[in-house]
Design a protein around this motif. Structure first.
Motif, mmCIF file in Angstrom:
data_model
loop_
_atom_site.group_PDB
_atom_site.id
_atom_site.type_symbol
_atom_site.label_atom_id
_atom_site.label_comp_id
_atom_site.label_asym_id
_atom_site.label_seq_id
_atom_site.Cartn_x
_atom_site.Cartn_y
_atom_site.Cartn_z
ATOM 1 N N ALA A 69 53.075 48.216 39.261
ATOM 2 C CA ALA A 69 54.336 48.049 39.968
ATOM 3 C C ALA A 69 54.689 49.245 40.841
ATOM 4 O O ALA A 69 55.696 49.207 41.559
ATOM 5 N N HIS A 100 55.099 52.506 39.593
ATOM 6 C CA HIS A 100 55.655 53.644 38.865
ATOM 7 C C HIS A 100 54.569 54.698 38.713
ATOM 8 O O HIS A 100 53.446 54.387 38.305
ATOM 9 N N ASP A 132 59.986 56.307 40.077
ATOM 10 C CA ASP A 132 60.152 54.885 40.344
ATOM 11 C C ASP A 132 59.798 54.586 41.806
ATOM 12 O O ASP A 132 59.746 55.487 42.646
ATOM 13 N N ALA A 159 57.877 46.516 32.124
ATOM 14 C CA ALA A 159 57.800 46.204 33.547
ATOM 15 C C ALA A 159 58.660 47.140 34.394
ATOM 16 O O ALA A 159 58.352 47.379 35.568
ATOM 17 N N ASP A 160 59.732 47.680 33.793
ATOM 18 C CA ASP A 160 60.595 48.596 34.536
ATOM 19 C C ASP A 160 60.129 50.047 34.456
ATOM 20 O O ASP A 160 60.797 50.951 34.965
ATOM 21 N N GLY A 161 58.966 50.271 33.821
ATOM 22 C CA GLY A 161 58.410 51.615 33.716
ATOM 23 C C GLY A 161 58.859 52.398 32.503
ATOM 24 O O GLY A 161 58.426 53.543 32.316
ATOM 25 N N SER A 162 59.689 51.821 31.671
ATOM 26 C CA SER A 162 60.153 52.541 30.484
ATOM 27 C C SER A 162 59.053 52.583 29.423
ATOM 28 O O SER A 162 58.239 51.670 29.294
#
Length: 299
Positions: free
Chosen positions: A106, A108, A133, A177-180
């Motif tokens: 994604a 990141h 991000d 998916a949000d990089g966490s």
């Protein structure tokens, strides 16, 4: 463990790092020539650009642009094929030189730093893994790591595994998916817990010092052992299932799987890793050997 022929691909480097296989060719940084180069399978080098602040880890964003660490300026730079720009400034989160990175699907970017002044003899300290991000926002994804260095992401994109060079281990996280990053755990313990205030004290306790690395299709990690003059293939849980020694007198500080079938293991080798020894001379080499299991995941 299999006996393998190790061949020389390229000579004349200052200190090669961050090797990657991309679009049918090797890419590699050289700390002390300040270059990022493409290197063909038969050893022809073409310098792409220079990073005065000392290049290291690199990767590609979803739009095809290259990002590369500028170690001494604590920045990640973006190269669009013709010019360099600053992708993110990580100075606020670095205790030492910025170092290796990995990019997820994604976009990141995850980057680690030394944590302390390694080359200047500073007191050993832990460091963070930083996340950039896609919009350029910088945050700390995980902290308290003992020299976070080479990292890989599994083919399903769901797990990030990072080597702790001064910690005798690999540490894994679930990657969302949000990089966490969550569910922190030891992926492979390679030796005892490490203590000490100086680099010399710590180095003497290392069984394996995980440096640059590559994931294979069996889920094992080929890792450059920065204190062992070798690359080792590590299985989850910490078992060493294969090893390749460097030629006498050389250490190995990064590796990557590539080639057309993903089975060529490229090694970045030099007599040692100390800047005062490496910067004035051109003794670093790229070596290669063939392995049975191909590359998987990222980088």
């Amino acid at each position: 463990m299999a006996e393998r022929v190790v061949r020389t691909v390229l000579t004349g480097g200052g200190f090669f790092e961050g090797p990657r296989w991309h679009d049918g060719t090797w890419w590699v940084s050289d700390f002390y020539r300040h270059t990022v180069s493409r290197v063909s399978a038969d050893g022809r080098e073409t310098v792409q650009f220079e990073v005065p602040g000392q290049p290291s880890g690199m990767g590609w964003l979803p739009d095809g642009s290259l990002v590369v660490v500028s170690m001494k300026t604590h920045a990640v730079l973006r190269w669009d094929g013709s010019s360099l720009s600053t992708h993110a400034d990580l100075s606020a989160h670095c205790g030492g030189h910025l170092n290796d990175l990995v990019v997820d699907a994604a976009g990141h970017v995850f980057a680690g730093d030394f944590g302390y002044d390694l080359m200047g003899g500073g007191a050993v300290a832990t460091a963070s893994l930083k996340r950039i991000d896609p919009d350029g926002t910088v945050s700390v994804a995980a902290d308290g790591l003992q020299f976070p260095n080479g990292a890989v992401i599994t083919p399903d994109g769901g797990t990030l595994v990072v080597g702790e060079t001064l910690g005798n281990r690999y540490t894994a996280f679930d990657l969302a998916a949000d990089g966490s990053l969550t569910n922190r755990r030891v992926w492979a313990s390679l030796g005892p817990e490490v203590t000490g205030a100086t680099t010399e004290e710590v180095l003497g306790q290392l069984a394996v010092a995980p440096d640059g690395c590559a994931l294979d299709a069996d889920g094992c990690i080929w890792v450059a052992d920065a204190v062992g003059g070798r690359v080792v293939r590590v299985a989850e849980g910490g078992g060493i299932v294969d090893a390749v020694a460097a030629p006498e007198g050389l250490g190995v500080y990064a590796c990557m799987l590539g080639g057309d079938d993903g089975r060529t293991l490229l090694l970045c080798a030099a007599p040692d890793f100390y800047e005062h020894n490496r910067a004035p001379v051109r003794e670093a080499v790229l070596l290669a050997t063939e392995v049975d299991v191909p590359h998987a995941g990222l980088p």
